[in-house]
Design a protein around this motif. Structure first.
Motif, PDB file in Angstrom:
ATOM      1  N   LEU A  48     -33.228   0.980  22.844  1.00 30.44           N
ATOM      2  CA  LEU A  48     -33.987   1.482  24.066  1.00 30.44           C
ATOM      3  C   LEU A  48     -35.519   1.040  24.540  1.00 30.44           C
ATOM      4  O   LEU A  48     -36.020   0.778  24.808  1.00 30.44           O
ATOM      5  N   LEU A  49     -36.241   0.914  22.846  1.00 32.81           N
ATOM      6  CA  LEU A  49     -37.164  -0.039  23.073  1.00 32.81           C
ATOM      7  C   LEU A  49     -37.461  -1.286  23.491  1.00 32.81           C
ATOM      8  O   LEU A  49     -37.897  -1.821  24.192  1.00 32.81           O
ATOM      9  N   GLU A  50     -36.134  -2.568  23.353  1.00 31.43           N
ATOM     10  CA  GLU A  50     -35.559  -3.444  23.060  1.00 31.43           C
ATOM     11  C   GLU A  50     -35.461  -3.273  25.440  1.00 31.43           C
ATOM     12  O   GLU A  50     -36.267  -4.504  25.975  1.00 31.43           O
ATOM     13  N   ARG A  51     -35.000  -2.449  25.351  1.00 28.32           N
ATOM     14  CA  ARG A  51     -34.726  -1.883  27.668  1.00 28.32           C
ATOM     15  C   ARG A  51     -36.445  -1.287  27.828  1.00 28.32           C
ATOM     16  O   ARG A  51     -36.548  -3.122  28.598  1.00 28.32           O
ATOM     17  N   SER A  52     -37.221  -1.442  27.086  1.00 28.62           N
ATOM     18  CA  SER A  52     -38.245  -0.721  27.201  1.00 28.62           C
ATOM     19  C   SER A  52     -39.179  -2.349  27.271  1.00 28.62           C
ATOM     20  O   SER A  52     -40.326  -2.605  28.627  1.00 28.62           O
ATOM     21  N   ILE A  53     -39.337  -2.780  26.791  1.00 26.77           N
ATOM     22  CA  ILE A  53     -39.809  -4.507  26.678  1.00 26.77           C
ATOM     23  C   ILE A  53     -38.718  -5.388  27.818  1.00 26.77           C
ATOM     24  O   ILE A  53     -39.579  -6.233  28.456  1.00 26.77           O
ATOM     25  N   ARG A  54     -37.639  -4.858  27.843  1.00 29.96           N
ATOM     26  CA  ARG A  54     -37.019  -6.439  28.769  1.00 29.96           C
ATOM     27  C   ARG A  54     -37.723  -6.038  30.581  1.00 29.96           C
ATOM     28  O   ARG A  54     -37.870  -6.810  30.739  1.00 29.96           O
ATOM     29  N   PHE A  55     -38.244  -4.417  30.528  1.00 30.59           N
ATOM     30  CA  PHE A  55     -37.813  -3.917  31.914  1.00 30.59           C
ATOM     31  C   PHE A  55     -39.409  -4.115  31.838  1.00 30.59           C
ATOM     32  O   PHE A  55     -40.022  -3.497  32.861  1.00 30.59           O
ATOM     33  N   GLY A  56     -40.355  -4.358  31.178  1.00 34.58           N
ATOM     34  CA  GLY A  56     -42.351  -3.894  31.405  1.00 34.58           C
ATOM     35  C   GLY A  56     -42.513  -2.597  30.834  1.00 34.58           C
ATOM     36  O   GLY A  56     -43.588  -3.382  31.455  1.00 34.58           O
ATOM     37  N   HIS A  57     -41.969  -2.251  30.293  1.00 35.68           N
ATOM     38  CA  HIS A  57     -42.221  -1.005  30.524  1.00 35.68           C
ATOM     39  C   HIS A  57     -43.202  -0.617  29.298  1.00 35.68           C
ATOM     40  O   HIS A  57     -42.917  -0.261  28.107  1.00 35.68           O
ATOM     41  N   ARG A  58     -44.729  -1.213  29.512  1.00 35.60           N
ATOM     42  CA  ARG A  58     -45.376  -1.344  28.171  1.00 35.60           C
ATOM     43  C   ARG A  58     -45.548   0.061  27.674  1.00 35.60           C
ATOM     44  O   ARG A  58     -45.523   0.106  26.127  1.00 35.60           O
ATOM     45  N   ARG A  59     -46.757   0.881  28.185  1.00 34.00           N
ATOM     46  CA  ARG A  59     -46.359   2.271  27.722  1.00 34.00           C
ATOM     47  C   ARG A  59     -46.057   2.904  26.904  1.00 34.00           C
ATOM     48  O   ARG A  59     -45.195   3.227  25.744  1.00 34.00           O
ATOM     49  N   TRP A  80     -43.055  -6.166  16.962  1.00 35.71           N
ATOM     50  CA  TRP A  80     -44.479  -5.961  16.519  1.00 35.71           C
ATOM     51  C   TRP A  80     -45.750  -6.703  17.292  1.00 35.71           C
ATOM     52  O   TRP A  80     -46.359  -6.137  18.064  1.00 35.71           O
ATOM     53  N   ARG A  81     -45.123  -8.476  18.049  1.00 34.00           N
ATOM     54  CA  ARG A  81     -46.234  -9.197  18.330  1.00 34.00           C
ATOM     55  C   ARG A  81     -46.025  -8.679  19.716  1.00 34.00           C
ATOM     56  O   ARG A  81     -47.313  -8.271  20.426  1.00 34.00           O
ATOM     57  N   TYR A  82     -45.491  -7.679  20.512  1.00 25.70           N
ATOM     58  CA  TYR A  82     -44.843  -7.463  21.825  1.00 25.70           C
ATOM     59  C   TYR A  82     -45.856  -5.934  21.878  1.00 25.70           C
ATOM     60  O   TYR A  82     -47.068  -6.233  23.118  1.00 25.70           O
ATOM     61  N   CYS A  83     -45.400  -4.812  21.531  1.00 25.60           N
ATOM     62  CA  CYS A  83     -46.493  -4.648  21.264  1.00 25.60           C
ATOM     63  C   CYS A  83     -48.065  -4.240  21.310  1.00 25.60           C
ATOM     64  O   CYS A  83     -48.851  -3.320  21.442  1.00 25.60           O
ATOM     65  N   GLN A  84     -48.304  -5.300  20.143  1.00 26.42           N
ATOM     66  CA  GLN A  84     -49.146  -5.425  19.774  1.00 26.42           C
ATOM     67  C   GLN A  84     -49.684  -6.305  20.752  1.00 26.42           C
ATOM     68  O   GLN A  84     -51.380  -5.529  20.763  1.00 26.42           O
ATOM     69  N   LYS A  85     -49.926  -7.121  22.094  1.00 30.42           N
ATOM     70  CA  LYS A  85     -50.445  -7.707  22.734  1.00 30.42           C
ATOM     71  C   LYS A  85     -50.372  -6.843  23.720  1.00 30.42           C
ATOM     72  O   LYS A  85     -51.411  -6.317  24.681  1.00 30.42           O
ATOM     73  N   VAL A  86     -49.556  -5.992  24.585  1.00 26.65           N
ATOM     74  CA  VAL A  86     -49.811  -4.728  24.713  1.00 26.65           C
ATOM     75  C   VAL A  86     -51.218  -3.822  24.139  1.00 26.65           C
ATOM     76  O   VAL A  86     -51.935  -3.614  25.519  1.00 26.65           O
ATOM     77  N   ALA A  87     -51.408  -2.588  23.695  1.00 27.21           N
ATOM     78  CA  ALA A  87     -52.377  -2.711  21.956  1.00 27.21           C
ATOM     79  C   ALA A  87     -53.570  -3.244  23.013  1.00 27.21           C
ATOM     80  O   ALA A  87     -54.796  -2.981  23.333  1.00 27.21           O
ATOM     81  N   GLU A  88     -53.911  -4.807  23.046  1.00 22.43           N
ATOM     82  CA  GLU A  88     -54.645  -4.991  22.445  1.00 22.43           C
ATOM     83  C   GLU A  88     -55.648  -5.515  23.722  1.00 22.43           C
ATOM     84  O   GLU A  88     -56.492  -5.594  24.122  1.00 22.43           O
ATOM     85  N   LEU A  98     -51.154   4.569  19.236  1.00 23.22           N
ATOM     86  CA  LEU A  98     -49.660   4.080  19.019  1.00 23.22           C
ATOM     87  C   LEU A  98     -49.505   3.496  18.347  1.00 23.22           C
ATOM     88  O   LEU A  98     -48.675   3.655  17.280  1.00 23.22           O
ATOM     89  N   PHE A  99     -49.839   2.211  18.921  1.00 23.96           N
ATOM     90  CA  PHE A  99     -50.005   1.088  17.826  1.00 23.96           C
ATOM     91  C   PHE A  99     -50.015   1.534  16.220  1.00 23.96           C
ATOM     92  O   PHE A  99     -48.981   0.670  15.215  1.00 23.96           O
ATOM     93  N   VAL A 100     -51.247   2.179  15.633  1.00 30.60           N
ATOM     94  CA  VAL A 100     -52.079   2.173  14.164  1.00 30.60           C
ATOM     95  C   VAL A 100     -51.346   3.413  13.426  1.00 30.60           C
ATOM     96  O   VAL A 100     -50.892   2.718  12.622  1.00 30.60           O
ATOM     97  N   THR A 101     -50.648   4.184  14.527  1.00 30.12           N
ATOM     98  CA  THR A 101     -50.109   5.169  13.682  1.00 30.12           C
ATOM     99  C   THR A 101     -48.627   4.381  13.857  1.00 30.12           C
ATOM    100  O   THR A 101     -48.090   4.562  12.673  1.00 30.12           O
ATOM    101  N   ALA A 102     -47.725   3.348  14.555  1.00 27.99           N
ATOM    102  CA  ALA A 102     -46.475   2.835  14.349  1.00 27.99           C
ATOM    103  C   ALA A 102     -46.984   1.607  12.664  1.00 27.99           C
ATOM    104  O   ALA A 102     -45.949   1.878  11.839  1.00 27.99           O
TER     105      ALA A 102
END
Length: 107
Positions: A48-59, A80-88, A98-102
């Motif tokens: 599901l995470l990979e699907r969210s990344i593929r579809f650009g569902h950042r949140r 981690w890289r993708y989600c860190q970029k989204v958070a930053e 969410l990123f810090v908690t993860a």
């Protein structure tokens, strides 16, 4: 069971299948869940995470990352890289949290 085995139901936009998989993932997230169900939940959440990344569902990707970390799923560096970029890139404190908690959950 492998991620590839679970990926087939996630292809396309079949909301019913995704809801079903989300229920399965929740079922394996309880401490009393059978170890096989826990592993299955980890694999589902990763897909599901990979699907969210593929579809650009950042949140949603950040939410899935936190959930995967909480379940002890084997997260890869690209997750981690993708989600860190989204958070930053976000001014949303909740997304950053969410990123810090993860990160904290993953150790």
């Amino acid at each position: 069971m492998t991620v590839a085995h679970l990926a087939a139901p996630l292809r396309g936009r079949d909301r019913k299948r995704i809801r079903s998989l989300k229920r399965l993932a929740r079922a394996g997230s309880t401490p009393a869940a059978h170890p096989a169900l826990q592993v299955q939940s980890q694999l589902i959440v990763l897909e599901l995470l990979e699907r969210s990344i593929r579809f650009g569902h950042r949140r949603l990707a950040l939410q899935r990352l936190r959930q995967a970390a909480e379940l002890g799923a084997p997260l890869r560096d690209d997750h981690w890289r993708y989600c860190q970029k989204v958070a930053e890139a976000s001014n949303d404190k909740d997304l950053c949290a969410l990123f810090v908690t993860a990160r904290r959950l993953a150790g």
